[in-house]
Motif scaffolding. Structure first.
Motif, PDB file in Angstrom:
ATOM      1  N   ILE A   1       8.959  16.241  -1.554  1.00 44.52           N
ATOM      2  CA  ILE A   1       9.668  17.191  -2.389  1.00 44.52           C
ATOM      3  C   ILE A   1       9.945  16.143  -3.531  1.00 44.52           C
ATOM      4  N   THR A   2       9.700  16.726  -5.109  1.00 41.06           N
ATOM      5  CA  THR A   2       9.969  15.971  -6.084  1.00 41.06           C
ATOM      6  C   THR A   2      11.201  15.987  -6.740  1.00 41.06           C
ATOM      7  N   ALA A   3      12.032  16.688  -5.793  1.00 42.26           N
ATOM      8  CA  ALA A   3      13.509  16.900  -6.277  1.00 42.26           C
ATOM      9  C   ALA A   3      14.078  15.272  -6.176  1.00 42.26           C
ATOM     10  N   ASP A   4      13.727  14.412  -5.479  1.00 39.95           N
ATOM     11  CA  ASP A   4      13.924  12.892  -5.439  1.00 39.95           C
ATOM     12  C   ASP A   4      12.837  12.281  -4.846  1.00 39.95           C
ATOM     13  N   MET A   5      11.974  11.907  -5.676  1.00 41.23           N
ATOM     14  CA  MET A   5      10.636  11.261  -5.135  1.00 41.23           C
ATOM     15  C   MET A   5      10.326  10.021  -6.059  1.00 41.23           C
ATOM     16  N   ALA A   6      10.343   8.716  -5.351  1.00 44.67           N
ATOM     17  CA  ALA A   6       9.719   7.572  -6.036  1.00 44.67           C
ATOM     18  C   ALA A   6       8.273   7.437  -5.923  1.00 44.67           C
ATOM     19  N   TYR A   7       7.869   7.258  -7.092  1.00 44.50           N
ATOM     20  CA  TYR A   7       6.352   6.996  -6.830  1.00 44.50           C
ATOM     21  C   TYR A   7       5.848   5.534  -7.645  1.00 44.50           C
ATOM     22  N   ARG A   8       5.054   4.785  -7.124  1.00 43.01           N
ATOM     23  CA  ARG A   8       4.497   3.648  -7.759  1.00 43.01           C
ATOM     24  C   ARG A   8       3.673   4.260  -8.940  1.00 43.01           C
ATOM     25  N   THR A   9       4.019   3.724 -10.145  1.00 41.15           N
ATOM     26  CA  THR A   9       3.226   4.071 -11.426  1.00 41.15           C
ATOM     27  C   THR A   9       2.033   3.907 -11.360  1.00 41.15           C
ATOM     28  N   GLU A  10       1.327   2.875 -10.693  1.00 42.16           N
ATOM     29  CA  GLU A  10      -0.028   2.609 -10.659  1.00 42.16           C
ATOM     30  C   GLU A  10      -0.502   3.471  -9.830  1.00 42.16           C
ATOM     31  N   ALA A  11      -0.074   4.116  -8.798  1.00 47.15           N
ATOM     32  CA  ALA A  11      -0.800   4.975  -7.892  1.00 47.15           C
ATOM     33  C   ALA A  11      -0.793   6.349  -8.787  1.00 47.15           C
TER      34      ALA A  11
ATOM     35  N   ASP B   1       0.805  -1.207   0.037  1.00 46.78           N
ATOM     36  CA  ASP B   1      -0.135   0.110  -0.044  1.00 46.78           C
ATOM     37  C   ASP B   1       0.879   1.253  -0.044  1.00 46.78           C
ATOM     38  N   THR B   2       2.110   1.234  -0.259  1.00 47.07           N
ATOM     39  CA  THR B   2       3.063   2.383  -0.494  1.00 47.07           C
ATOM     40  C   THR B   2       2.913   2.817  -1.572  1.00 47.07           C
ATOM     41  N   ALA B   3       2.592   4.161  -1.685  1.00 47.99           N
ATOM     42  CA  ALA B   3       2.506   4.719  -3.053  1.00 47.99           C
ATOM     43  C   ALA B   3       3.734   5.455  -3.437  1.00 47.99           C
ATOM     44  N   ALA B   4       4.647   5.677  -2.394  1.00 48.08           N
ATOM     45  CA  ALA B   4       5.828   6.716  -2.786  1.00 48.08           C
ATOM     46  C   ALA B   4       6.862   6.714  -1.605  1.00 48.08           C
ATOM     47  N   ILE B   5       7.908   6.928  -1.984  1.00 47.71           N
ATOM     48  CA  ILE B   5       9.172   6.897  -1.218  1.00 47.71           C
ATOM     49  C   ILE B   5       9.803   8.010  -1.356  1.00 47.71           C
ATOM     50  N   GLN B   6      10.090   8.904  -0.335  1.00 44.06           N
ATOM     51  CA  GLN B   6      10.882  10.351  -0.484  1.00 44.06           C
ATOM     52  C   GLN B   6      12.292  10.151  -0.204  1.00 44.06           C
ATOM     53  N   GLY B   7      13.273  10.524  -0.856  1.00 47.11           N
ATOM     54  CA  GLY B   7      14.853  10.581  -0.740  1.00 47.11           C
ATOM     55  C   GLY B   7      14.862  11.732   0.382  1.00 47.11           C
ATOM     56  N   VAL B   8      16.324  11.300   0.842  1.00 51.62           N
ATOM     57  CA  VAL B   8      16.599  12.213   1.820  1.00 51.62           C
ATOM     58  C   VAL B   8      17.502  13.244   1.194  1.00 51.62           C
ATOM     59  N   ILE B   9      17.032  14.593   1.235  1.00 50.43           N
ATOM     60  CA  ILE B   9      17.904  15.746   0.725  1.00 50.43           C
ATOM     61  C   ILE B   9      18.511  16.504   1.356  1.00 50.43           C
TER      62      ILE B   9
END
Length: 339
Positions: free
Chosen positions: A156-166, A122-130
């Motif tokens: 922040i979308t400077a480094d943000m991973a998203y599940r494509t499906e979400a 159920d995780t849609a996104a994982i944020q990076g550490v900036i």
């Protein structure tokens, strides 16, 4: 033979770009990072009238990753439209968005793969550490402090991973956000509303402070129009939900109103009222300038910049806020208006 499906933790990297000088450093850092490399890299050239030549050098630093790289064009419609263009092109179950002025860490690919492999269903996104490097031996300038605030920003979308499906479930990024501001909070809130989860990962990315002229803080007031759109879409509690600083818009409105009242009263010959409101304007402007000068290096250039821009920011912020409120007065959720 049919093409095999991508691995569950396979990922693509999408980089919207105006082909700034920082792009080559961004791609070189990605190519040098250890660990499982991205299955796809999509560079989305968002210049209104792109020319192929400036991309030759940035692409050359990718090395073996060059064969996995696609270059698309989004027609100068802003970073949100550029990200959507990249999203539509990828096949991987995860897409990591990077800004073209960041530099991923030396073990970023390994850390990214671990972040994705450990994600719950159920995780849609994982944020990076900036991280934002600041100068040593002196206090940071106003612009440097603004950039440093990115290190603590949520989603922040400077480094943000998203599940494509979400992302596809919520219709992608809202392209009414034409600047790289608040579009990250908007899509994150929509993803959370859809029942997904977002958390912070372990991968690290460096975000250097870009050079900027003394008027950058005045131009940044355009973001108040995006705040107005967020207010329309997500309600008056969106600042709290996104853990976003509300800023000084209320004070800017009051300072601008005092200035306008002083002019109007003076024109009407009401000297006492004009003097009182002018003093209120001067006091508010002085407090604002002092709040920006004190934490800075206090050089002559910085102090002069803070004094001049502190005069201009309140009316600029007020203009963009009111314009945004009017422009987006009937805005509907992105899913309902997107094709």
């Amino acid at each position: 033979m049919t093409e095999s499906a991508p691995k569950p933790s396979a990922y693509a990297v999408v980089v919207p770009t105006l082909v700034r000088d920082t792009l080559a450093d961004c791609l070189a850092a990605l190519a040098a990072a250890t660990g499982p490399q991205p299955e796809e890299i999509v560079l989305v050239d968002d210049r209104p009238d792109p020319e192929p030549a400036p991309l030759e050098h940035p692409l050359s630093v990718l090395g073996d990753l060059r064969s996995r790289t696609t270059v698309l064009q989004s027609g100068g419609r802003g970073p949100t439209a550029a990200r959507n263009t990249g999203l539509r092109a990828v096949r991987s179950p995860w897409v990591v968005f990077l800004d073209d002025d960041v530099q991923v860490g030396p073990h970023w690919c390994e850390q990214a793969a671990r972040d994705l492999a450990e994600a719950r269903p159920d995780t849609a996104a994982i944020q990076g550490v900036i991280t934002v490097p600041l100068p040593h031996g002196r206090r940071p300038t106003d612009w440097e402090r603004c950039t440093a605030a990115l290190a603590g920003s949520r989603w922040i979308t400077a480094d943000m991973a998203y599940r494509t499906e979400a992302l596809k479930q919520v219709g992608g990024f809202d392209e009414r956000f034409r600047r790289a501001f608040r579009e990250d909070a908007d899509i994150a809130l929509r993803v959370l509303d859809a029942g997904w989860r977002i958390h912070r990962g372990q991968r690290t990315t460096r975000h250097p402070v870009r050079p900027a002229d003394r008027w950058v803080s005045v131009r940044a007031q355009r973001g108040n129009a995006d705040d107005a759109l967020m207010l329309r879409l997500h309600g008056p509690d969106w600042w709290q939900m996104a853990a976003a600083p509300r800023g000084r818009i209320r004070r800017h409105l009051a300072i601008t109103a005092a200035a306008g009242a002083a002019c109007a009263l003076a024109a009407a010959g009401r000297r006492d009222g004009a003097l009182l409101t002018a003093l209120c304007w001067a006091a508010g402007t002085a407090e604002f300038a002092w709040a920006r000068i004190v934490p800075g290096p206090r050089t002559r250039y910085e102090v002069d910049t803070m004094l001049v821009t502190s005069l201009l920011i309140p009316p600029a912020a007020t203009w963009h806020w009111l314009t945004g409120r009017w422009q987006h007065r009937a805005a509907r959720p992105w899913q309902e208006v997107s094709p």
